[in-house]
Scaffold this motif. Structure first.
Motif, PDB file in Angstrom:
ATOM      1  N   ALA A  28       5.286   8.865   5.068  1.00  0.00           N
ATOM      2  CA  ALA A  28       5.016   7.502   4.206  1.00  0.00           C
ATOM      3  C   ALA A  28       4.728   8.069   2.545  1.00  0.00           C
ATOM      4  O   ALA A  28       4.400   9.184   2.274  1.00  0.00           O
ATOM      5  CB  ALA A  28       3.418   7.274   4.417  1.00  0.00           C
ATOM      6  N   ASP A  29       5.523   7.237   1.776  1.00  0.00           N
ATOM      7  CA  ASP A  29       5.704   7.622   0.691  1.00  0.00           C
ATOM      8  C   ASP A  29       4.680   6.635  -0.120  1.00  0.00           C
ATOM      9  O   ASP A  29       4.720   5.330  -0.226  1.00  0.00           O
ATOM     10  CB  ASP A  29       6.956   7.085  -0.090  1.00  0.00           C
ATOM     11  CG  ASP A  29       8.029   7.668   0.535  1.00  0.00           C
ATOM     12  OD1 ASP A  29       7.903   9.066   0.740  1.00  0.00           O
ATOM     13  OD2 ASP A  29       9.293   7.189   0.757  1.00  0.00           O
ATOM     14  N   THR A  30       3.549   7.150  -0.463  1.00  0.00           N
ATOM     15  CA  THR A  30       2.535   6.525  -1.414  1.00  0.00           C
ATOM     16  C   THR A  30       3.101   5.991  -2.726  1.00  0.00           C
ATOM     17  O   THR A  30       3.940   6.901  -3.345  1.00  0.00           O
ATOM     18  CB  THR A  30       1.241   6.992  -1.532  1.00  0.00           C
ATOM     19  OG1 THR A  30       1.401   8.640  -2.023  1.00  0.00           O
ATOM     20  CG2 THR A  30       0.604   7.127  -0.302  1.00  0.00           C
ATOM     21  N   ILE A  31       2.629   4.894  -3.404  1.00  0.00           N
ATOM     22  CA  ILE A  31       2.778   4.641  -4.540  1.00  0.00           C
ATOM     23  C   ILE A  31       1.855   4.677  -5.689  1.00  0.00           C
ATOM     24  O   ILE A  31       0.938   4.649  -5.221  1.00  0.00           O
ATOM     25  CB  ILE A  31       3.008   3.082  -4.457  1.00  0.00           C
ATOM     26  CG1 ILE A  31       4.416   2.799  -3.454  1.00  0.00           C
ATOM     27  CG2 ILE A  31       3.685   2.649  -5.814  1.00  0.00           C
ATOM     28  CD1 ILE A  31       4.360   1.494  -2.946  1.00  0.00           C
ATOM     29  N   ALA A  32       2.208   5.518  -6.658  1.00  0.00           N
ATOM     30  CA  ALA A  32       1.121   5.678  -7.712  1.00  0.00           C
ATOM     31  C   ALA A  32       1.007   4.408  -8.357  1.00  0.00           C
ATOM     32  O   ALA A  32       1.645   4.026  -9.406  1.00  0.00           O
ATOM     33  CB  ALA A  32       1.480   6.844  -8.623  1.00  0.00           C
ATOM     34  N   ASP A  79       0.624  -1.247   0.064  1.00  0.00           N
ATOM     35  CA  ASP A  79      -0.063  -0.049   0.000  1.00  0.00           C
ATOM     36  C   ASP A  79       0.763   1.174  -0.178  1.00  0.00           C
ATOM     37  O   ASP A  79       0.688   2.036  -1.049  1.00  0.00           O
ATOM     38  CB  ASP A  79      -0.927   0.189   1.421  1.00  0.00           C
ATOM     39  CG  ASP A  79      -1.875   0.924   1.088  1.00  0.00           C
ATOM     40  OD1 ASP A  79      -1.914   1.802   0.198  1.00  0.00           O
ATOM     41  OD2 ASP A  79      -2.601   1.147   2.108  1.00  0.00           O
ATOM     42  N   TYR A  80       1.704   1.253   0.785  1.00  0.00           N
ATOM     43  CA  TYR A  80       2.595   2.477   0.764  1.00  0.00           C
ATOM     44  C   TYR A  80       4.086   2.105   1.805  1.00  0.00           C
ATOM     45  O   TYR A  80       3.950   1.074   2.352  1.00  0.00           O
ATOM     46  CB  TYR A  80       2.160   3.733   1.727  1.00  0.00           C
ATOM     47  CG  TYR A  80       1.753   3.373   3.020  1.00  0.00           C
ATOM     48  CD1 TYR A  80       2.605   3.952   4.070  1.00  0.00           C
ATOM     49  CD2 TYR A  80       0.601   3.082   3.485  1.00  0.00           C
ATOM     50  CE1 TYR A  80       2.453   3.785   5.488  1.00  0.00           C
ATOM     51  CE2 TYR A  80       0.019   2.915   4.711  1.00  0.00           C
ATOM     52  CZ  TYR A  80       1.219   3.387   5.929  1.00  0.00           C
ATOM     53  OH  TYR A  80       0.801   3.185   7.195  1.00  0.00           O
ATOM     54  N   ILE A  81       5.026   3.051   1.564  1.00  0.00           N
ATOM     55  CA  ILE A  81       6.419   2.548   1.949  1.00  0.00           C
ATOM     56  C   ILE A  81       6.445   3.598   3.147  1.00  0.00           C
ATOM     57  O   ILE A  81       6.453   4.824   2.806  1.00  0.00           O
ATOM     58  CB  ILE A  81       7.413   2.827   0.927  1.00  0.00           C
ATOM     59  CG1 ILE A  81       7.088   1.649  -0.302  1.00  0.00           C
ATOM     60  CG2 ILE A  81       8.863   2.631   1.345  1.00  0.00           C
ATOM     61  CD1 ILE A  81       8.153   1.944  -1.220  1.00  0.00           C
ATOM     62  N   TYR A  82       6.921   3.440   4.280  1.00  0.00           N
ATOM     63  CA  TYR A  82       7.131   3.904   5.337  1.00  0.00           C
ATOM     64  C   TYR A  82       8.612   4.217   5.636  1.00  0.00           C
ATOM     65  O   TYR A  82       9.486   3.554   5.892  1.00  0.00           O
ATOM     66  CB  TYR A  82       6.581   3.627   6.689  1.00  0.00           C
ATOM     67  CG  TYR A  82       6.478   4.767   7.698  1.00  0.00           C
ATOM     68  CD1 TYR A  82       5.689   5.831   7.883  1.00  0.00           C
ATOM     69  CD2 TYR A  82       7.227   4.425   8.775  1.00  0.00           C
ATOM     70  CE1 TYR A  82       5.704   6.743   8.766  1.00  0.00           C
ATOM     71  CE2 TYR A  82       7.290   5.416   9.811  1.00  0.00           C
ATOM     72  CZ  TYR A  82       6.442   6.490  10.004  1.00  0.00           C
ATOM     73  OH  TYR A  82       6.770   7.262  10.965  1.00  0.00           O
TER      74      TYR A  82
END
Lengths: 639, 405
Positions: free
Chosen positions: A480-484, A470-473
């Motif tokens: 939190a880096d959300t992924i597109a 879902d995301y990288i923390y």
């Protein structure tokens, strides 16, 4: 410009002078270094020789969608050996303690010596406590042998999730060459699943410690009080869309059977569960994988290392009928009022295609509800191969679903071109189409593609890229880096959605529906069963479904290989998984939700839901035949 | 027979070359016998044997044939450079190698030689004069074409060696001192501008004085001065605009002490190795820095540290003396050779040797920035050893034919 004479004596003199000047500077510098400051440099070389020592970062942690830690790190102890300090007399003794054959150990020490005889080299990873205590006892007698604390993966939940998480293992020579400068011999690297896909994020960045050592190569302390050390940067944490409880339940329901369960969130494409059964135990890979374990896993008939959720390619059976229904409605071949009369079989040319029942007069909604084959045979002839394939393509078949692990198969969606290529133009007949109309024959899909397609049926045509992470923390920046992830949608008329989805709703909720065993107390479920014929044995059972009907929160696909009817073997598993996800627990008190005779039995080996009862046939251990393995993963394609 | 040898055999080049190769082999053995590169000594010995055959071939081939083949070999080597750009393998960050079997071949080492031969062929023509701008531009073009291709690899160290060969050769062929100075100033100005504004101004002032003293006409002197002012300011502006890490990289290149644990690590360890060698050295195979592998890959570019540490000041002087004998002999040869082609070849080879020796040793002594170029005859590497041995063979050839026009 005035040109002087070629190669004149004057020019020779000037060049000679330049040469002498060059040599004079070098000799002067040598005199300075080797005579004037010689003592100083001599001292430096004896006392203050600096060496870089690698400091390992901590690999990123993995959490599930509820923030529950699923992949942790635990200490592991490696035996390190510094060749220069090691006494060769102890070779046999050490080989006995570590239970490594003497010649293997000798070879390891030789390689370490060649790399750098002053540097500790890893001789054995992840030794057990008994070995540790023996080593501790004989510490004085084994100079040059040290214990180093490292970390290894530790799996905290009952969910095994082996295919989606994947494992890390010691880097191979091939990978070492391919992956470049960062890695060294003995490093571990993510090899399958998200451990491989997100290796770059999970691994972090190695640090370096600068150590002073003396002329004998012995470490004498930190250099410059450690001010120049570069601390390691720990890996980033992954937060998954996966629900560890649903994953664990799905795995337990699939115990002793082969197949797959894939559940996704139709609102964003997040993978709630991804089971490929049988799973294997990731703990076997976290320290040292013994050759016996490898061999057992590789030789196992049920191919536990093979990811059935994303790599198998089976015909989807009747679960594919909605593609044909939508293609027919959208191409205005039929409308909601169109009816045919089903006599239980369909004659085409001189072949007879059978149906399970005599359904009488059915429209499209009833045809989906009752899974009437005769209706879809006729529909396929009206729609034609290529419009059907085009609609299949819209729903993502015949192409990679592009999930965030490497192991994936695009499946097969036949078209006119495909048949012409395989059989030759004019050498195949319309008869080939009839099987495709009911999802049999040369079509191949993966459970992941089916879950993806179910999500699109649930959310009326929005296509979200399926994803595990879902995301990288980032635990350094606390961000939190959300992924597109990709998203798009297909244009289908509201009328077509309504008819097809109503058919799916009735298939579960109405009397006479084939998928009633997927019912959940208090929530409307829609779905479709499929039973894919299998020339090698019993049919493969499929079920796809979503719930709640009005505002779907989960879309699921269940495949049980060689089980029999989809309605009997796959639908109950889907129902329980959806119930667990939507309620957070299993709330039903009876195993079946329809008034039918049941035998109450206890579940097969599981510690997840000991109180839940299942229909007896679900709990039966299946005798299974060889799975199909004519696959090609994306990895294979790349190599 | 004896008199034949005295007359035609170039003992000076032959014996100094062999002595230097022997020192190189000893150093490589010392640096590698106990490491993962343990077979380097045997490989280098094989290369030396092969190089010896090539050296004798270069001696035996008539100079006229070499001259006639110079353009052909030049174009072949340009093609090789283009091919290596397309399919070569990456080693230490630049694409300059061919992999053949287990060995790598680096064409740019041989291109130095073929470019020199083509340049010599052109300059020895009687109908051209380096005083004429068009002829001068053509001569420069012969060198700049391969330089461009090598910069694309990118391998700046090797590219610079071509320029270092061009200037002495042009000077030898009759270019005016003014021209040489005009060509030499821009790179000096660029480096000075990177060091500091004060250095830039000092170097600019010195350049101005030199240009004034050597002036042919005031206009060209002023023009060149003006161009260099612009170059210096441009370099400073670009430097300010660079990201911090790139600025740091340049600063480290100019002064390794800026980054003692990163790029400067090698240089500092090299200085410690040589300095700790003292007057007489620590003894063969007993250099602690060498034996503890403190200098990564020291059998290639930092080979001078090995004799520097193990044989000390005395050993270093002996090696320098061998180099000096070879270089002075090369200049003498260029002067006495009656054949124009042979003369330019001799001066070009000497210039190449000199540049490699000064930069490589200067680098190990912390006098020069770290440019990855080998030390002739000593550094490990088949392509470079063979190409230097061919050059030595050519010097011997020029010697044998020195009296012919």
């Amino acid at each position: 410009m005035i040109t002087e004479e070629f190669g004149s004596g004057k020019r020779k003199t000037i060049l000679t002078i330049i040469l002498w000047l060059g040599f004079a500077v070098i000799v002067g510098r040598l005199y300075q270094l080797q005579y004037i400051y010689s003592a100083e440099y001599g001292k430096k070389s004896e006392e203050n020789s600096i060496r870089k020592v690698v400091e390992e970062p901590i690999r990123g942690y993995v959490y599930d969608r509820n923030g529950k830690l699923i992949v942790d790190n635990r200490p592991s102890y490696s035996v390190m050996l510094t060749p220069i300090d090691f006494d060769k007399k102890n070779l046999l003794f050490l080989s006995q303690i570590l239970s490594i054959p003497e010649d293997v150990l000798r070879e390891k020490i030789k390689r370490a010596r060649q790399y750098n005889q002053f540097m500790p080299a890893r001789i054995k990873r992840d030794v057990d406590f008994q070995t540790l205590s023996v080593l501790e006892e004989y510490k004085e007698k084994l100079p040059g042998v040290k214990i180093q604390t490292e970390s290894k993966r530790y799996y905290t939940t009952p969910a095994r999730a082996s295919h989606l998480l994947g494992y890390v293992k010691e880097i191979s020579d091939y990978q070492l060459e391919k992956l470049g400068d960062y890695y060294q011999q003995g490093d571990v690297v993510g090899s399958v699943g998200i451990e491989a896909k997100y290796e770059k994020y999970l691994r972090g960045q190695k640090g370096f410690e600068f150590i002073s050592q003396n002329a004998k190569g012995q470490m004498i302390g930190t250099f410059n009080n450690g001010k120049d050390d570069i601390p390691p940067k720990d890996g980033l944490d992954l937060h998954l869309a996966v629900d560890a409880d649903v994953q664990a339940l799905a795995e337990s329901l699939m115990t002793n059977r082969r197949g797959a369960v894939v559940a996704v969130d139709p609102n964003n494409g997040g993978v709630i569960a991804l089971v490929s059964s049988p799973e294997y135990d990731l703990s076997d890979f976290s320290g040292v994988t013994s050759p016996e374990t490898w061999k057992a896993l590789n030789d196992d008939d049920s191919k536990p290392l093979f990811n059935r959720a994303t790599l198998t390619r089976y015909p989807p059976g009747s679960t594919f009928k909605m593609v044909l229904a939508i293609a027919a409605l959208e191409n205005h071949v039929i409308d909601g009022n169109f009816r045919i009369v089903c006599h239980g079989s369909f004659k085409f040319g001189n072949r007879v295609f059978m149906d399970e029942h005599v359904h009488g007069s059915v429209n499209i909604v009833e045809a989906i509800q009752k899974s009437c084959n005769v209706f879809f045979y006729q529909l396929m002839l009206k729609v034609g191969l290529d419009p059907w394939a085009a609609m299949g393509k819209e729903f993502g078949f015949g192409q990679l679903a592009d999930i965030d692990i490497f192991e994936e198969n695009p499946g097969l969606l036949p078209t006119t071109n495909y048949f012409n290529r395989v059989y030759g133009e004019g050498k195949w007949t319309q008869g080939y189409l009839l099987s495709l109309g009911i999802g049999q024959g040369e079509i191949g899909v993966t459970p992941l593609q089916m879950a993806d397609y179910t999500a699109m049926l649930a959310n009326k045509g929005h296509h979200y890229q399926p994803h595990i992470v879902d995301y990288i923390y980032n635990n350094r920046t606390h961000k939190a880096d959300t992924i597109a992830y990709k998203k798009d949608s297909i244009q289908i008329s509201e009328n077509a959605w309504d008819l097809v989805r109503e058919g799916m709703r009735r298939a579960v909720m109405s009397p006479g529906g084939t998928g009633w065993e997927a019912r959940i107390p208090g929530i409307e479920v829609a779905g479709k069963t499929g039973t894919a014929q299998n020339p090698h044995g019993k049919s493969h059972a499929w079920f796809i479904g979503f719930a709640p009907f009005d505002h779907p929160k989960i879309a699921i696909c269940v495949l049980v290989e060689n089980a029999g009817y989809g309605g009997s073997f796959a639908a109950p598993i889907a129902g329980l998984c959806m119930e667990k996800y939507l309620y957070g627990e299993i709330i039903r008190t009876q195993p079946r939700l329809a008034p039918k005779v049941t035998t109450t039995i206890s579940l097969p080996d599981t510690n997840v839901m000991h109180h839940v009862m299942l229909p007896s046939h679900i709990a039966t251990v299946q005798k299974v035949v060889q799975p199909q393995t004519g696959f090609q993963s994306r990895r294979d394609l790349q190599h | 027979m004896n008199s034949f040898f005295k007359e035609y055999f170039d003992h000076t080049t032959f014996w100094t070359t062999l002595a230097l190769i022997a020192v190189g082999l000893l150093s490589i053995y010392s640096a590698t016998f106990d490491t993962q590169a343990g077979r380097s000594f045997e490989h280098q010995l094989l290369w030396a044997a092969m190089g010896f055959v090539l050296m004798m071939a270069a001696l035996a081939t008539p100079l006229r044939v070499i001259q006639r083949l110079s353009y052909v070999s030049y174009f072949v080597s340009l093609t090789l450079l283009i091919v290596v750009l397309a399919i070569g393998k990456k080693v230490y960050g630049s694409t300059s190698w061919f992999g053949i079997g287990g060995f790598g071949i680096q064409p740019s080492e041989f291109v130095k030689l073929t470019t020199l031969l083509a340049l010599a062929s052109y300059l020895s023509r009687n109908d051209i004069s380096v005083g004429k701008t068009t002829d001068l531009l053509k001569a420069c073009g012969i060198v700049l074409l391969p330089v461009g291709l090598i910069v694309l690899q990118p391998d700046f160290g090797t590219a610079i060696t071509f320029i270092a060969m061009l200037l002495p050769v042009l000077y030898w062929a009759g270019a005016s001192r003014f021209l040489i100075v005009a060509l030499l100033i821009p790179p000096l100005i660029a480096v000075a501008a990177l060091v500091s504004t004060t250095t830039f101004i000092i170097v600019l002032a010195l350049a101005g004085i030199t240009l004034y003293l050597l002036r042919e006409d005031t206009f060209s002197s002023s023009l060149i001065f003006g161009v260099n002012v612009v170059i210096g300011i441009f370099v400073q502006v670009v430097y300010e605009k660079l990201p911090l890490y790139q600025q740091k990289r340049i600063a480290t290149f100019l002064d390794p002490n800026n980054d003692p644990l990163g790029a400067g690590y090698n240089v500092i360890q090299a200085k410690v190795a040589i300095g700790s060698g003292g007057l007489f050295g620590k003894g063969y195979l007993h250099g602690t820095q060498t034996q503890l592998n403190f200098i990564p890959k020291q059998w290639t570019d930092f080979i001078f540290c090995v004799p520097g540490e193990e044989f000390g000041f005395i050993g270093a002087i002996v090696i320098l003396a061998l180099f000096a004998i070879l270089l002075l002999h090369g200049i003498k040869l260029a002067h006495i050779a009656k054949n124009k082609f042979g003369s330019v070849v001799a001066i070009g080879i000497t210039a190449l040797f000199a540049f490699h020796i000064f930069v490589n040793i200067g680098m190990s002594l912390g006098l020069m920035p770290v440019i990855g170029i080998p030390l002739p005859f000593l550094s490990y590497g088949g392509s470079s050893l063979c190409s230097y041995m061919i050059m030595a063979g050519l010097l011997m050839n020029v010697y044998a034919n020195r009296k012919e026009y």
